[in-house]
Motif scaffolding. Structure first.
Motif, mmCIF file in Angstrom:
data_model
loop_
_atom_site.group_PDB
_atom_site.id
_atom_site.type_symbol
_atom_site.label_atom_id
_atom_site.label_comp_id
_atom_site.label_asym_id
_atom_site.label_seq_id
_atom_site.Cartn_x
_atom_site.Cartn_y
_atom_site.Cartn_z
ATOM 1 N N ARG A 103 32.884 19.959 39.249
ATOM 2 C CA ARG A 103 32.960 19.161 38.013
ATOM 3 C C ARG A 103 32.019 19.690 36.935
ATOM 4 O O ARG A 103 32.067 19.241 35.801
ATOM 5 N N ASP A 104 31.163 20.652 37.284
ATOM 6 C CA ASP A 104 30.166 21.190 36.355
ATOM 7 C C ASP A 104 30.700 22.475 35.717
ATOM 8 O O ASP A 104 30.972 23.461 36.410
ATOM 9 N N THR A 105 30.859 22.480 34.401
ATOM 10 C CA THR A 105 31.458 23.631 33.710
ATOM 11 C C THR A 105 30.619 24.897 33.865
ATOM 12 O O THR A 105 31.169 25.998 33.914
ATOM 13 N N THR A 106 29.309 24.773 33.988
ATOM 14 C CA THR A 106 28.447 25.951 34.172
ATOM 15 C C THR A 106 28.754 26.619 35.503
ATOM 16 O O THR A 106 28.908 27.843 35.574
ATOM 17 N N PHE A 107 28.855 25.828 36.572
ATOM 18 C CA PHE A 107 29.180 26.386 37.880
ATOM 19 C C PHE A 107 30.596 26.949 37.909
ATOM 20 O O PHE A 107 30.842 27.989 38.521
ATOM 21 N N LEU A 108 31.527 26.272 37.257
ATOM 22 C CA LEU A 108 32.903 26.773 37.202
ATOM 23 C C LEU A 108 32.958 28.142 36.536
ATOM 24 O O LEU A 108 33.648 29.046 37.003
ATOM 25 N N GLU A 109 32.220 28.300 35.453
ATOM 26 C CA GLU A 109 32.194 29.581 34.740
ATOM 27 C C GLU A 109 31.566 30.672 35.600
ATOM 28 O O GLU A 109 32.064 31.807 35.645
ATOM 29 N N ARG A 110 30.469 30.364 36.287
ATOM 30 C CA ARG A 110 29.833 31.350 37.177
ATOM 31 C C ARG A 110 30.781 31.775 38.287
ATOM 32 O O ARG A 110 30.880 32.953 38.623
ATOM 33 N N PHE A 111 31.502 30.835 38.871
ATOM 34 C CA PHE A 111 32.442 31.116 39.953
ATOM 35 C C PHE A 111 33.588 31.999 39.440
ATOM 36 O O PHE A 111 33.999 32.958 40.088
ATOM 37 N N ARG A 112 34.110 31.660 38.256
ATOM 38 C CA ARG A 112 35.191 32.443 37.647
ATOM 39 C C ARG A 112 34.747 33.875 37.377
ATOM 40 O O ARG A 112 35.451 34.836 37.682
ATOM 41 N N ARG A 113 33.529 34.033 36.820
ATOM 42 C CA ARG A 113 32.994 35.375 36.548
ATOM 43 C C ARG A 113 32.814 36.173 37.829
ATOM 44 O O ARG A 113 33.098 37.366 37.886
ATOM 45 N N ALA A 115 34.525 35.899 40.578
ATOM 46 C CA ALA A 115 35.849 36.329 41.031
ATOM 47 C C ALA A 115 36.355 37.511 40.207
ATOM 48 O O ALA A 115 36.846 38.497 40.767
ATOM 49 N N GLN A 116 36.227 37.437 38.894
ATOM 50 C CA GLN A 116 36.704 38.519 38.031
ATOM 51 C C GLN A 116 35.934 39.815 38.279
ATOM 52 O O GLN A 116 36.525 40.890 38.386
ATOM 53 N N ASN A 117 34.613 39.717 38.370
ATOM 54 C CA ASN A 117 33.801 40.918 38.584
ATOM 55 C C ASN A 117 34.064 41.537 39.950
ATOM 56 O O ASN A 117 34.175 42.760 40.079
ATOM 57 N N ALA A 118 34.167 40.718 40.977
ATOM 58 C CA ALA A 118 34.412 41.234 42.323
ATOM 59 C C ALA A 118 35.790 41.868 42.429
ATOM 60 O O ALA A 118 35.971 42.869 43.131
ATOM 61 N N ALA A 119 36.774 41.314 41.730
ATOM 62 C CA ALA A 119 38.137 41.843 41.786
ATOM 63 C C ALA A 119 38.243 43.235 41.173
ATOM 64 O O ALA A 119 39.142 43.999 41.515
ATOM 65 N N TYR A 130 41.530 39.450 46.931
ATOM 66 C CA TYR A 130 42.985 39.496 46.910
ATOM 67 C C TYR A 130 43.618 38.527 45.920
ATOM 68 O O TYR A 130 44.667 38.800 45.361
ATOM 69 N N ASP A 131 42.996 37.369 45.732
ATOM 70 C CA ASP A 131 43.652 36.320 44.961
ATOM 71 C C ASP A 131 42.616 35.272 44.562
ATOM 72 O O ASP A 131 41.522 35.216 45.129
ATOM 73 N N THR A 132 42.966 34.438 43.589
ATOM 74 C CA THR A 132 42.163 33.268 43.230
ATOM 75 C C THR A 132 43.113 32.111 42.956
ATOM 76 O O THR A 132 44.312 32.315 42.769
ATOM 77 N N GLY A 133 42.559 30.938 42.925
ATOM 78 C CA GLY A 133 43.367 29.758 42.620
ATOM 79 C C GLY A 133 42.496 28.526 42.621
ATOM 80 O O GLY A 133 41.269 28.623 42.630
ATOM 81 N N GLN A 134 43.145 27.372 42.598
ATOM 82 C CA GLN A 134 42.412 26.122 42.715
ATOM 83 C C GLN A 134 43.304 25.087 43.358
ATOM 84 O O GLN A 134 44.531 25.180 43.293
ATOM 85 N N THR A 135 42.645 24.130 44.018
ATOM 86 C CA THR A 135 43.402 23.070 44.669
ATOM 87 C C THR A 135 44.062 22.217 43.590
ATOM 88 O O THR A 135 43.618 22.222 42.432
ATOM 89 N N PRO A 143 38.121 25.322 42.701
ATOM 90 C CA PRO A 143 38.530 26.723 42.673
ATOM 91 C C PRO A 143 38.199 27.443 43.983
ATOM 92 O O PRO A 143 37.279 27.062 44.698
ATOM 93 N N TYR A 144 38.968 28.509 44.270
ATOM 94 C CA TYR A 144 38.727 29.317 45.461
ATOM 95 C C TYR A 144 39.023 30.785 45.178
ATOM 96 O O TYR A 144 39.749 31.117 44.242
ATOM 97 N N ILE A 145 38.426 31.642 46.000
ATOM 98 C CA ILE A 145 38.633 33.089 45.939
ATOM 99 C C ILE A 145 39.096 33.526 47.328
ATOM 100 O O ILE A 145 38.468 33.175 48.323
ATOM 101 N N VAL A 146 40.173 34.292 47.392
ATOM 102 C CA VAL A 146 40.675 34.814 48.654
ATOM 103 C C VAL A 146 40.214 36.262 48.765
ATOM 104 O O VAL A 146 40.471 37.066 47.867
#
Length: 186
Positions: A103-113, A115-119, A130-135, A143-146
């Motif tokens: 629910r915290d936009t700061t954590f969501l942004e860190r998680f998204r970054r 995923a993008q950097n690791a990909a 391999y993939d990303t998504g969210q429930t 959000p999740y990273i596969v």
């Protein structure tokens, strides 16, 4: 914060004077112990939150294809589950942000970054993304990273079981780590 620093410093000062019959801990040993306690607290907190809020995800399917198995790791921001990609029939790891942080936009942004950097990385010493998504939103939109699932022991487990590494073995491990670190910063 300054208050935490002062409290931590006063704990260190108190610990400098060992009780009769106790060994005096070095500051490094105290820091390692404190880090270990913090990690245990985080794991306990995450597990407690999951149990209290009914967030046992074992057996659920994400994105119509990733069947979650047992939780295999916990960090400060997420939990990692063993999973099977039912479409391709391979083992994967699914890193899911903790629901209380989603629910915290700061954590969501860190998680998204993350995923993008690791990909963007393709190196033998770095797990592949391999993939990303969210429930679904009705489940709280977590959000999740596969990722590639790597089977084997962690470096911590190897050292705990076998003790101090031989110099050549340690140099080999560090060479791989440095290679991955260098690659990720090019």
């Amino acid at each position: 914060t300054g208050v935490q620093t002062c409290a931590f410093r006063s704990e260190i000062e108190r610990d400098r004077q060992p009780e009769r019959g106790q060994k005096r801990l070095t500051s490094q040993a105290r820091l390692r112990e404190r880090a270990r306690e913090t990690q245990i607290d985080r794991t306990d907190t995450a597990d407690r939150f999951a149990k209290e809020h009914g967030v046992d995800r074992t057996g659920t399917t994400l994105g119509g294809r990733y069947r979650l198995g047992a939780k295999i790791g916990t960090g400060g921001m997420s939990d990692v589950y063993a999973a099977e990609d039912e479409l391709l029939g391979r083992d994967v790891a699914v890193k899911m942000m903790r629901p209380d942080l989603a629910r915290d936009t700061t954590f969501l942004e860190r998680f998204r970054r993350e995923a993008q950097n690791a990909a963007k990385l393709n190196h033998p010493a770095i797990v592949a993304v391999y993939d990303t998504g969210q429930t679904p939103d009705n489940e709280g939109a977590v959000p999740y990273i596969v990722m590639e699932r790597v089977h084997g022991e962690t470096l911590r487990e190897i050292v705990q079981e076998s003790g101090k590494m031989r110099l050549n073995d340690a140099a080999n491990v560090m060479s791989q780590v440095c290679s991955a670190l260098h690659f990720s910063h090019e």
